[in-house]
Design a protein around this motif. Structure first.
Motif, mmCIF file in Angstrom:
data_model
loop_
_atom_site.group_PDB
_atom_site.id
_atom_site.type_symbol
_atom_site.label_atom_id
_atom_site.label_comp_id
_atom_site.label_asym_id
_atom_site.label_seq_id
_atom_site.Cartn_x
_atom_site.Cartn_y
_atom_site.Cartn_z
ATOM 1 N N THR A 80 0.833 -1.200 0.000
ATOM 2 C CA THR A 80 0.000 0.000 0.000
ATOM 3 C C THR A 80 0.868 1.250 0.000
ATOM 4 O O THR A 80 2.004 1.250 0.460
ATOM 5 C CB THR A 80 -0.929 0.050 1.229
ATOM 6 O OG1 THR A 80 -0.147 -0.017 2.410
ATOM 7 C CG2 THR A 80 -1.942 -1.055 1.216
ATOM 8 N N HIS A 121 -6.375 3.914 -3.906
ATOM 9 C CA HIS A 121 -4.990 3.716 -3.446
ATOM 10 C C HIS A 121 -4.047 4.253 -4.510
ATOM 11 O O HIS A 121 -4.175 3.904 -5.688
ATOM 12 C CB HIS A 121 -4.706 2.218 -3.234
ATOM 13 C CG HIS A 121 -5.520 1.622 -2.148
ATOM 14 N ND1 HIS A 121 -5.055 1.503 -0.866
ATOM 15 C CD2 HIS A 121 -6.778 1.126 -2.147
ATOM 16 C CE1 HIS A 121 -5.984 0.946 -0.116
ATOM 17 N NE2 HIS A 121 -7.049 0.709 -0.870
ATOM 18 N N TRP A 135 1.172 2.861 -4.720
ATOM 19 C CA TRP A 135 1.409 1.468 -4.352
ATOM 20 C C TRP A 135 2.645 0.967 -5.073
ATOM 21 O O TRP A 135 3.090 1.545 -6.060
ATOM 22 C CB TRP A 135 0.183 0.613 -4.668
ATOM 23 C CG TRP A 135 -0.542 0.997 -5.916
ATOM 24 C CD1 TRP A 135 -1.617 1.838 -6.013
ATOM 25 C CD2 TRP A 135 -0.236 0.607 -7.256
ATOM 26 N NE1 TRP A 135 -1.997 1.981 -7.325
ATOM 27 C CE2 TRP A 135 -1.164 1.235 -8.115
ATOM 28 C CE3 TRP A 135 0.717 -0.211 -7.822
ATOM 29 C CZ2 TRP A 135 -1.166 1.079 -9.493
ATOM 30 C CZ3 TRP A 135 0.730 -0.381 -9.198
ATOM 31 C CH2 TRP A 135 -0.207 0.261 -10.017
#
Length: 161
Positions: A62, A103, A106
């Motif tokens: 992440t 997200h 990453w």
């Protein structure tokens, strides 16, 4: 059990579970000397399992997590708040639905390298056991246990979550 096998087992348990958007921050070139707005463009979806993101065929570490929202003028007490608001607005400009989690930043992990004994992001092989560093300050825990806990939380969230 190998890292690859543990990840495949987690994926099979997650079939049908909700996924979150993966995005990429795009800064367009200037057009006729005029700057254009930064956007976050959708690049897929993944199951969010703490420090790991699982797609159908990849494992990612992440990065930043934002919730898309329209840009609103407001005062900020900290530069970090301003930056997060800019990212949230960039997600909305990029077509991410308002309120949707996305997200960005990453990192692709090499699961095969972990099985060969190399580290990849938060994943390592220690004493023959795949392990994950679950926080920057935290230690390593067995990947099997970590995935069991995270998959269970995703499939059966606590009340009010």
């Amino acid at each position: 059990m190998s890292t690859n096998a543990l990840i495949q087992q987690a994926r099979s348990r997650l079939a049908g579970a909700p996924q979150e958007a993966l995005g990429e921050l795009i800064t367009p070139r200037r057009l006729f000397g005029i700057g254009r707005s930064t956007r976050i463009v959708r690049r897929g979806a993944a199951w969010h399992l703490g420090v790991l993101l699982l797609t159908d065929d990849e494992v990612l570490a992440t990065g930043d997590i934002v919730r898309a929202r329209r840009e609103v003028r407001r005062g900020f007490t900290a530069e970090s708040q301003r930056r997060r608001a800019e990212l949230a607005a960039a997600a909305a400009l990029g077509g991410i639905a308002e309120g949707e989690t996305v997200h960005i930043g990453w990192q692709l992990l090499d699961v095969d390298a972990v099985d060969r004994g190399a580290a990849s992001g938060p994943l390592v092989l220690q004493e023959g056991t795949p392990r994950v560093r679950w926080s920057a300050a935290g230690g390593f825990m067995p990947l099997a246990q970590y995935l069991d806990e995270r998959v269970d939380l995703l499939l059966h969230p606590p009340a009010g979550a």
